[in-house]
Design an enzyme around this catalytic site. Sequence first.
Site, short mmCIF file in Angstrom:
data_model
loop_
_atom_site.label_atom_id
_atom_site.label_comp_id
_atom_site.label_asym_id
_atom_site.label_seq_id
_atom_site.Cartn_x
_atom_site.Cartn_y
_atom_site.Cartn_z
CE LYS A 159 -3.02 -3.10 0.35
NZ LYS A 159 -3.59 -3.69 -0.84
CE1 TYR A 203 -8.72 -10.64 2.69
CE2 TYR A 203 -10.49 -10.23 4.27
CZ TYR A 203 -9.29 -9.87 3.70
OH TYR A 203 -8.66 -8.73 4.11
CE1 TYR A 255 -5.22 -9.28 1.46
CE2 TYR A 255 -4.56 -8.62 3.68
CZ TYR A 255 -5.45 -8.58 2.63
OH TYR A 255 -6.60 -7.84 2.76
#
Length: 343
Positions: free
Chosen positions: A53, A267, A293
């Site tokens: 990010k 997820y 992740y």
Amino acid sequence: MDLSRFPRRRYSAGPTPLEFLPNFTKALSPNGDGPRIWIKRDDMLGLYPGGNKTRKLEFLVADALAKGADTLITCGAPQSNHCRITLAAAVKESLKCRFVIEERVPGSFKESASGNHFLFRLLGVEALTVVPAGSHMAQAMQQVADELAAQGRKGYIIPGGGSNALGGLGYVACAQELQQQFFEQGVSFDRVVVGSGSSGTHGGLVAGFAGNHLNIPIIGIGVSRDPADQEPLVYKLAQEVAELLGMKGAIPREAVQTVGGYWQPRYSVPNAGMVEAVQMLARTEAILLDPVYTGKVMAGLIGLHRQGFFKHGENVLFLHTGGFPALHAYEREVLGQQGRAVS
Ligand SMILES: Cc1ncc(COP(=O)(O)O)c(C=O)c1O
């Protein structure tokens, strides 16, 4: 590809390391007959502890500042790295920051949670709205912007994961950085493995590789979707990034490849492959992955290796996209009952 016409803030001191992982390579193939695994340490980007990010926000926050915003508005899951790093950028820029948090797994939002949620509070998020799974996030963020406008303030909406064409430029910049490092370190790669979620990282990298003539296959490991759902998202984003750079039509559809399964059961919910991957990298290289992740992405790399996907001696690059603060919200799951390594 000329990125210089896009306003950019700088949040990292320089390129992130590109390193060979000798111990991990040996642990994967004790007989020395497997691939050589390398890592790009984007977990060492700025806005500490940074991650993918950070690169996207360099372009997005520059745009927010150019438009006179006083508040960044974004969205994510209860343990969102993206929200935490956006907040860190806001603090640096003396902006306010508000989140819309999607409770993707019902009951997963806890006011007293550790990990990224603790950091939201420590870094001083101005306000946080929690909405149920499946809510229309763009509408919810627009509502926050409208509330601010009614008070004479100006919000700037950053989509989930910072994944739009402008954010994707961050990974075009990463492609350029990698190309320079390949040249300086005298190493050529056969494959790149990257996480594929909201798709700005994967899509930006695909556009950056195409635009810089880096002919290395990129394998996206889905963190929330299987290929039928994930690949169209990545392809669309890669095309939008290419178009922003004046390279409309430059992305071949076959440049987008993803692998599914490793994100299941759903997820952000731990699985055995993630636990093995997180433990293995910690205990061979002292590098911390995250449970949502990069742990699942590395589980994908390990799984592909065990299926014989990589050839002997191939150089495989794993892109570490950050996220380790979320480990603290999953301590029991990641360490297991005995705290022993799985392999
Ligand atoms: C640590 C980490 N890796 C990978 C991703 C996935 O990247 P993207 O959303 O750009 O596909 C995220 C997204 O939040 C993340 O926080």
